[in-house]
Design a protein around this motif. Structure first.
Motif, short mmCIF file in Angstrom:
data_model
loop_
_atom_site.label_atom_id
_atom_site.label_comp_id
_atom_site.label_asym_id
_atom_site.label_seq_id
_atom_site.Cartn_x
_atom_site.Cartn_y
_atom_site.Cartn_z
N SER A 1 48.70 38.93 50.29
CA SER A 1 49.71 39.18 48.97
C SER A 1 50.40 38.18 48.95
CB SER A 1 50.22 40.52 49.39
OG SER A 1 49.46 41.74 49.27
N ALA B 1 48.76 35.25 47.03
CA ALA B 1 48.72 35.41 45.66
C ALA B 1 49.81 35.36 44.87
CB ALA B 1 47.81 37.06 45.82
N TYR C 1 43.70 39.04 36.19
CA TYR C 1 42.93 38.28 37.23
C TYR C 1 42.23 36.98 36.62
CZ TYR C 1 43.93 41.48 40.96
OH TYR C 1 44.75 42.17 41.93
N GLY D 1 51.35 39.65 42.01
CA GLY D 1 50.55 39.26 43.20
C GLY D 1 50.80 40.24 44.50
N ALA E 1 47.86 42.24 45.90
CA ALA E 1 46.66 41.96 46.34
C ALA E 1 45.98 42.56 47.25
CB ALA E 1 46.75 40.12 46.50
N VAL F 1 43.20 35.67 44.32
CA VAL F 1 43.12 36.34 43.12
C VAL F 1 41.52 36.47 42.82
CG1 VAL F 1 43.60 36.05 40.49
CG2 VAL F 1 45.28 35.70 42.38
N GLY G 1 40.47 39.32 44.79
CA GLY G 1 40.73 40.59 44.51
C GLY G 1 40.01 40.94 43.23
#
Length: 476
Positions: free
Chosen positions: A42, A45, A121, A239, A242, A329, A332
């Motif tokens: 996280s 991101a 994204y 972000g 994430a 990203v 994700g």
């Protein structure tokens, strides 16, 4: 007509979602991610281009009180982060807000959430990949006196033919993701520590030039300026969710996902506040205003040291920071598509898992190819603004989902419970709505067109192929 409406609001029971989790065509995802890896996913991101450039835009609005603006934005993000933490600990799946909406608000809302996440994204990571190429050019220029020709470093319409650096970073990230989740998470941990170290280096250097006079007056435009700056810097926090896309690859998701989401927001906030304080103390407000919003952390270092080598170090940090964002990203995006495919709403190719690496290979290749084409050949322009509105919509749905699930399934075991319920999620919805209203009309037009396209795709494919059609078991 009644049957149609019932199908649009049918939910997928949480127990069934959890029971079906992990498995795709060809095998299951592998639970390898530790709490540290989830937290830094996280952080990776979130901590990207924003902090390297956003101060130049925010300081003229708030003055030295930009520090308060970062805290205000963090509190705004915290409302949604707490809701994410509760749902991640209750519904530990790969789909993030898509899966949460499916369990609480129905199939159509889930589809729109997933569709918005595709926009957030795919387009955002394309823009980030383009930014990576620009910072790479800055690094080459400052360190070696060489820049890449515009023909291979800019897309058509912006003086070039193809943006090769954008393609390179997307391909490298895809190759790493194809090796496996554990390997990708390990590399991300290293990159997060490196870019955190570079930001701390910035603070150490900038604080040597700190002058108390630079932070007076503290808030020259009052709370209105702080509020405007808070809206500007809020998107530097996007972000933190994430980790919620890794629900099926976490070792202990009910415990670790809430911890990772909240901890990552705390880490990023501490870094942002420290960097902001160092920057406004080292450079007077007039210099930020004179730059016309173009002042960056590199500008602060050059004024503080009267040397170029600190800027080279900072550019290196930016290159690492952006590479980490591309990696996390993209990860994700593939996991959200994996969850949507497993539910039948998009083609089954997105849920096929390689039996050895336990990675959705075709999914990763398709996502990387699409992002690479966008980054290489499309001037993204205002389209990137639409990622913000898509993100805020998804955040709002998560906050609503917490309220709905507390009422419909109060008995469910929860790894984390949002404090001060229902005030916290209601504030989360309100803040998301406020920031959405503040976005430009062009952004709303792009978002509306994207949503319309998503509805067409849903009625042509998703609704007809939904697994709830052949195996209902849902809640109307």
């Amino acid at each position: 007509m009644r049957a149609l409406l019932r199908s649009l609001v049918r939910t997928k029971p949480v127990d069934r979602l959890v029971r079906e989790s992990g498995a795709g065509e060809g095998g299951e995802l592998k639970r390898t991610m530790s709490p540290l890896q989830l937290t830094l996913f996280s952080v990776g991101a979130t901590l990207g281009t924003g902090i390297f450039v956003v101060l130049g835009e925010a300081v003229p609005l708030a003055g030295p009180a930009v520090v308060v603006a970062f805290l205000l934005a963090a509190v705004t993000a915290l409302f949604s982060a707490l809701s994410y933490a509760e749902l991640a600990g209750t519904i530990p799946l790969s789909g993030s807000s898509y899966s949460y909406s499916y369990a609480t608000l129905g199939e159509l809302v889930a589809w729109v959430s997933g569709w918005c996440l595709m926009l957030e994204y795919a387009v955002s990571v394309s823009a980030v990949a383009v930014g990576w190429g620009q910072y790479l050019n800055d690094l080459f220029d400052q360190g070696f006196g060489y820049t890449l020709p515009a023909a291979i470093s800019s897309p058509p319409g912006e003086g070039g033919l193809v943006n090769v650096p954008a393609v390179v970073i997307v391909v490298l990230s895809a190759l790493l993701l194809l090796r496996g989740t554990s390997e990708s998470a390990t590399v991300n941990v290293v990159m997060v520590f490196l870019k955190t170290g570079v930001l701390l280096f910035f603070c150490a250097v900038a604080f040597t030039a700190f002058r108390s006079g630079n932070v007076k007056p503290f808030a020259p435009l009052g709370f209105a300026g702080v509020s405007a700056a808070g809206s500007k810097v809020f998107f530097s926090y996007i972000g933190f969710d994430a980790a919620s896309t890794a629900g099926e690859e976490a070792r202990n998701p009910r415990r670790d996902l809430p911890l990772a989401i909240v901890a990552s927001l705390a880490i990023v906030t501490a870094l942002y506040v420290l960097v902001a304080l160092a920057a406004v103390g080292a450079m007077p407000l007039s210099a930020f205003k004179e730059s016309g919003g173009e002042a960056s952390l590199a500008t602060v270092l050059e004024r503080a040291t009267h040397a170029t080598w600190p800027s080279v170090v900072l550019s290196l940090g930016a290159v690492i920071a952006i590479a980490s964002v591309v990696l996390t990203v993209m990860y994700g995006q593939t996991r959200i598509l994996f969850a949507m495919s497993r539910d039948g709403l998009i083609p089954p190719i997105f849920q096929r898992v390689h039996p050895r690496s336990r990675v959705p290979v075709a999914n990763t290749v398709i996502v990387a190819g699409f992002i690479a084409v966008l980054g290489a050949a499309v001037p993204l322009g205002r389209l990137t603004d639409a990622t913000s509105i898509g993100t805020l919509f998804a955040f709002a749905m998560v906050n609503v989902g917490v309220i709905v699930l507390r009422r419909t399934r109060p008995d469910m075991p929860r790894g984390f419970r949002t404090p001060f319920f229902p005030v916290t999620p209601l504030l989360g919805v309100a803040f998301c709505g406020y920031l959405m209203v503040k976005l430009s009309g062009v952004t709303w037009v792009v978002f509306s067109l994207w949503t319309l396209g998503g509805l067409v795709a849903y009625f042509l494919y998703g609704r007809r192929h939904s697994r709830l059609n052949s195996d209902p078991g849902g809640t109307p």
